[in-house]
Each structure stands twice: as C-alpha cells, then as structure tokens.
Design a protein around this motif. Structure first.
Motif, PDB file in Angstrom:
ATOM      1  N   TYR A  35       0.764  -1.168  -0.063  1.00  0.00           N
ATOM      2  CA  TYR A  35       0.066   0.011  -0.147  1.00  0.00           C
ATOM      3  C   TYR A  35       0.954   1.161  -0.118  1.00  0.00           C
ATOM      4  CZ  TYR A  35       0.824   0.028   5.068  1.00  0.00           C
ATOM      5  OH  TYR A  35       1.726   0.124   6.192  1.00  0.00           O
ATOM      6  N   VAL A  36       0.356   2.367  -0.319  1.00  0.00           N
ATOM      7  CA  VAL A  36       0.877   3.825  -0.384  1.00  0.00           C
ATOM      8  C   VAL A  36       0.042   4.635   0.760  1.00  0.00           C
ATOM      9  CG1 VAL A  36      -0.209   4.549  -2.444  1.00  0.00           C
ATOM     10  CG2 VAL A  36       1.857   5.750  -1.515  1.00  0.00           C
ATOM     11  N   TRP A  37       0.657   5.443   1.555  1.00  0.00           N
ATOM     12  CA  TRP A  37      -0.320   5.977   2.322  1.00  0.00           C
ATOM     13  C   TRP A  37       0.393   7.486   2.423  1.00  0.00           C
ATOM     14  CZ3 TRP A  37       0.923   7.314   8.032  1.00  0.00           C
ATOM     15  CH2 TRP A  37       2.066   6.887   8.423  1.00  0.00           C
ATOM     16  N   PHE A  38      -0.494   8.441   2.568  1.00  0.00           N
ATOM     17  CA  PHE A  38      -0.480   9.874   2.311  1.00  0.00           C
ATOM     18  C   PHE A  38      -0.769  10.527   3.772  1.00  0.00           C
ATOM     19  CE2 PHE A  38      -1.095   8.497  -1.965  1.00  0.00           C
ATOM     20  CZ  PHE A  38       0.016   9.333  -2.529  1.00  0.00           C
ATOM     21  N   VAL A  39       0.073  11.263   4.216  1.00  0.00           N
ATOM     22  CA  VAL A  39      -0.253  12.247   5.384  1.00  0.00           C
ATOM     23  C   VAL A  39       0.025  13.762   4.835  1.00  0.00           C
ATOM     24  CG1 VAL A  39       0.232  13.003   7.639  1.00  0.00           C
ATOM     25  CG2 VAL A  39       0.814  10.707   7.169  1.00  0.00           C
ATOM     26  N   LEU A  40      -0.998  14.414   4.883  1.00  0.00           N
ATOM     27  CA  LEU A  40      -1.090  15.955   4.437  1.00  0.00           C
ATOM     28  C   LEU A  40      -0.817  16.855   5.426  1.00  0.00           C
ATOM     29  CD1 LEU A  40      -4.353  15.748   2.147  1.00  0.00           C
ATOM     30  CD2 LEU A  40      -2.071  14.887   1.600  1.00  0.00           C
TER      31      LEU A  40
END
Length: 295
Positions: free
Chosen positions: A252-257
């Motif tokens: 998976y790829v995860w993003f924190v904005l």
C-alpha cells in the motif's frame, strides 16, 4: 544558437525544474560555478523522501541539450543529446582520473560553440514508438472493480493443511502441543486478517489522477480529498520484506497531508507504484515484516 537554462534541486519533484531563461556563455559559466552542488548533495543523502540529484540543464530550441549533475563530491556527470543521438560521460575532479582530459567549463564552452557533435562519438537513441497517438492524462482506479479473491485463495491450502494437522493431532491424543498450533496458524491467520483489512479499506474507494496537472482525488463513501503534491507532508510505500507465499501480494501507499488528513491506497485499488509513477510525489519506500495497514 540561443540557449536557455533550468535547474533542479534536491527537494524538487522528479519532473520539476526551475527556469532561468536565456543565458550567454559567460552567464552560464557563472551560474554553473556558483551552483551549490555540494550543499545539495548533503541534503540528498540526508533526506528520507526520494530526492533529485542537483542538476543544471542548458538547452536550445532545436532540441539540443547539455545536462550536468552531481552524484558525489568527486566529479560531475554530463549528458549531451539531440533528437536522435546522445553522449554521456563523467568528469572527475582528480586530474589523474579524468579520462576525457576536459573539465565541465570546457564542456559548456564547446556546447555553446555547437562543437560537441564533432568532438565526441555520439550514440543512437532507442526511440520508442507508441501505437496510440492520444494520451489520456486522467487515470481512474476503482476499488469496486477489483476482485482480489485470488490473493486469499493462496491461503486456503495452508488453512486446509493446518486443519488436517488438528484432526491428526486429536486422533493421536495431542502429540504436537498448543505452541505448534499457535505458531503454524500465523501462516494463514495473518494473511486472512490482512486480507479482510485491505478489503474493507478499499471498499467504495475511487482514486483519480490527473497525470498532466499532478492532482490526485481520493474518494471514499462520498468523502473527497483533493491533493496536490505541495500538500503532502509524508508519502510512504510499504511493501513486505517477508517473502512468505501468503503475504507477498499485499502492499500500500499512504499519504499524510500538511492539514493533518491522511488516507491509504492499498493494492486492492491500485498498485502503489502505479500511483507513484503517475502522480510523481516525493516518497519513501519501506519494507515491513507484515504489511498491516497503518492505524
């Protein structure tokens, strides 16, 4: 020949350059001489996210370009190319190691004098021809259309084998012991837990990427998050370093904005590198023992 210049620093995205505009020869030499290659390299090797080697590109309207970049503090790489040919080499700061017997300032001079093609033996480029003339810059990944059941099917034989051992053990008055079952159950139980979490995480998820303008839209249950690369605080790909047959297909790829929002795109929706290669954010890749989704 009118020559323009652009450059790339460590923290830039891989397709991002800052334009300087037209430079004459003396201005080009001054810009190269004052460019902070060493400082940018220190940043490069101390960043967790993907980075760009510090780079300067001189280019003309007739598709001729000279790209100069550093990968260490011991020399400079350069690449000249036109529409059909290229030449690439390395110039060491150690005179005894410099096989070309030219320095980068001399390379820039002969580029400005349009003499490179008469001095170096250029190689032919490998030109890739595409059948499609229309390029669709909009990519859509829909979790509803993915049917990842085959990932779970890999676990079934291990579960059946484990159940077989249970019946065998009961018939033989428990010769294996409880610890055997606890340890052996990890082979199938971990995979089932991960599968279920990925399944519900991907349910009703739709990801749209505008590859031209570099905009990603994440939608889940009518909630929508629109992301530009500049909005990202952290982007991370997690892939299993455990090559176990039942776990190797999960990632998976995860993003924190920067505004605190976060979301995960697992490979039931899209392969992580399909997201990365089209959106092109800076990211880091981490290998994990078990690819559980982040909380």
């Amino acid at each position: 020949m009118e020559i323009k210049c652009k450059f790339q620093k460590t923290e830039f995205f891989e397709d991002q350059f800052e334009e300087i505009g037209q430079l004459n020869y003396n201005q080009a030499i001054e810009f190269y001489s004052t460019f902070q290659f060493s400082e940018e390299l220190n940043k490069y090797y101390n960043r967790e996210l993907t980075s760009c080697f510090p780079k300067i590109v001189f280019y003309s309207e007739n598709e001729k370009s000279l790209t100069i970049w550093a990968e260490n503090n011991e020399g400079i790489f350069f690449r000249y190319e036109n529409n059909f040919q290229f030449f690439e080499s390395y110039v060491s700061f150690d005179i005894n190691q410099n096989k070309l017997e030219l320095n980068i300032i001399e390379i820039i001079r002969i580029f400005y004098n349009n003499e490179i093609e008469s001095i170096f033996n250029l190689k032919k480029k490998v030109i890739e021809h595409s059948i499609d003339t229309q390029i669709d810059n909009l990519l859509i990944f829909d979790g509803q259309k993915i049917k990842p059941l085959k990932k779970l099917l890999k676990t079934i034989p291990f579960l059946i084998l484990w159940i077989g051992f249970v019946f065998y053990d009961i018939y033989n008055e428990y010769v294996f012991g409880i610890y055997f079952y606890l340890i052996s159950s990890l082979v199938w139980l971990t995979s089932i837990i991960i599968y279920i979490s990925y399944f519900f995480n991907s349910k009703n998820v739709k990801v749209t990427i505008d590859a031209k303008n570099k905009i990603l839209v994440y939608e889940k249950n009518k909630n929508k998050i629109t992301v530009k690369r500049e909005d990202i605080h952290n982007c991370e790909i997690n892939i299993p370093n455990n090559k176990a047959f039942t776990l190797s297909d999960y990632s998976y790829v995860w993003f924190v904005l920067k505004d605190g929002k976060r979301f995960v795109i697992n490979n039931f929706v899209a392969e992580p590198y399909d997201i990365i290669n089209n959106f092109k954010p800076n990211y880091k890749a981490t290998k994990v023992g078990f690819p559980f989704l982040p909380l």
